[in-house]
Write an enzyme that holds these catalytic residues in place. Structure first.
Site, short mmCIF file in Angstrom:
data_model
loop_
_atom_site.label_atom_id
_atom_site.label_comp_id
_atom_site.label_asym_id
_atom_site.label_seq_id
_atom_site.Cartn_x
_atom_site.Cartn_y
_atom_site.Cartn_z
N HIS A 68 -65.71 63.44 -32.60
CA HIS A 68 -67.17 64.19 -32.95
C HIS A 68 -67.93 62.84 -34.18
CE1 HIS A 68 -67.09 67.54 -30.53
NE2 HIS A 68 -66.08 68.08 -31.85
ZN LIG Z 1 -61.39 70.38 -29.68
#
Ligand SMILES: [Zn+2]
Length: 304
Positions: A120
């Site tokens: 992320h």
């Molecule tokens: Zn994850």
């Protein structure tokens, strides 16, 4: 001997008492591997990556603000860890570990990293416990090596590899694949080269057939020279953040399937453990151990 990349700093991060991140799991995996007879000589310690090495790939201002502790409050909250010098040292060491595992996989055919999978992490911000995208940095580093023209990032964490997908957009030498929960974080998905969203309650048979077909399609279509594998275990039925119903046997079968497929295709694999969230650390370590059981194969025969 298959190299295992680890540094004790992975679990050395002071978090608020009720913080949900299971920071102790990394040392827990190391301790279990040692208990099961893996010698200390098989582990290799990375040195922290110099922030200057990241600047060509990520936003220099973001890297500098993170390193100096001058990110604003919203940016820090989005990451999910309170800022500290310790967090900077840990992050730069952990990212270096994935890069090192990548290089070692070219030499040894396979390398396993006892953390990693910060998928992320974006160009100019972090999110969801990810700050610097190690998968992308390792891919760029490997593409500088002789004989590596194309790189596959095969992400089986239950959360979409959104940062990796976005960072690699426009780079036709990196092929990103994400098999993830369709109704799970991140709720605004990015576009990978190949995305496979799966429904809540996905079970072993359906999942394993999907992983096999997806990996096969990715290797056939893209013809990579090496693979970076995110073996996240938040697909597990007991995981606090995943919504799949994958058993421990299913996790082991997935990891074996990935290694066997890559072996047949003659592809070096560097694997990172990825996400996994349970408050019961020994139980969580048990699930992560499947990657090592699969990846070490005969070296691990003594482990039950
Ligand atoms: Zn994850």
């Amino acid at each position: 001997m298959i190299p295992l990349v680890f540094h004790p700093i992975y679990s050395q991060l002071d978090l608020p008492e009720r913080h949900r991140f299971p920071i102790q799991k990394y040392q827990g995996i190391y301790d279990r591997l040692r208990q099961e007879g893996i010698g200390s000589g098989q582990f290799i310690r990375p040195k922290p990556l110099h922030p200057g090495r990241i600047n060509g790939a990520l936003c220099p201002d973001y890297v500098s603000r993170f390193s100096s502790g001058t990110l604003d409050g919203a940016a820090v909250r989005r990451i999910g860890f309170p800022w500290s010098d310790q967090l900077v040292r840990r992050t730069l060491t952990a990212v270096a570990g994935t890069v090192l595992a990548g290089v070692l996989s070219l030499e040894k055919g396979r390398a396993l990293h006892l953390t990693g999978g910060y998928h992320h992490g974006f160009y100019d911000h972090g999110a969801g416990f990810c700050i610097i995208n190690d998968l992308y940095l390792s891919a760029l580093n490997l593409l500088d090596k002789p004989g590596i023209g194309r790189l596959l990032i095969f992400d089986c964490d239950v959360h979409q590899g959104d940062g990796t997908a976005r960072l690699a957009t426009g780079n036709d030498r990196i092929f990103t694949v994400s098999i993830h929960g369709e109704k799970n974080f991140p709720f605004r998905k990015q576009v990978s080269d190949l995305d496979v969203p799966l429904p809540k309650g996905t079970r072993d048979d359906q999942y394993l057939a999907c992983v096999e077909a997806t990996l096969s399609a990715a290797v056939d279509r893209f013809r990579p020279d090496a693979v970076i594998y995110d073996a996240g275990v938040d697909i597990h039925i007991d995981d606090d953040l995943g919504h799949f119903d994958i058993t421990s046997d299913g996790v082991l079968a997935r990891d074996r399937l990935v290694f066997e497929h890559c072996d047949r295709a003659g592809l070096p694999v560097s694997a990172v453990i990825g996400g996994g969230y349970q408050r019961n650390i020994p139980a969580l370590v048990d699930v992560h151990l499947n990657l090592f059981r699969a990846g070490l194969g005969a070296e691990f025969d003594g482990l039950q």
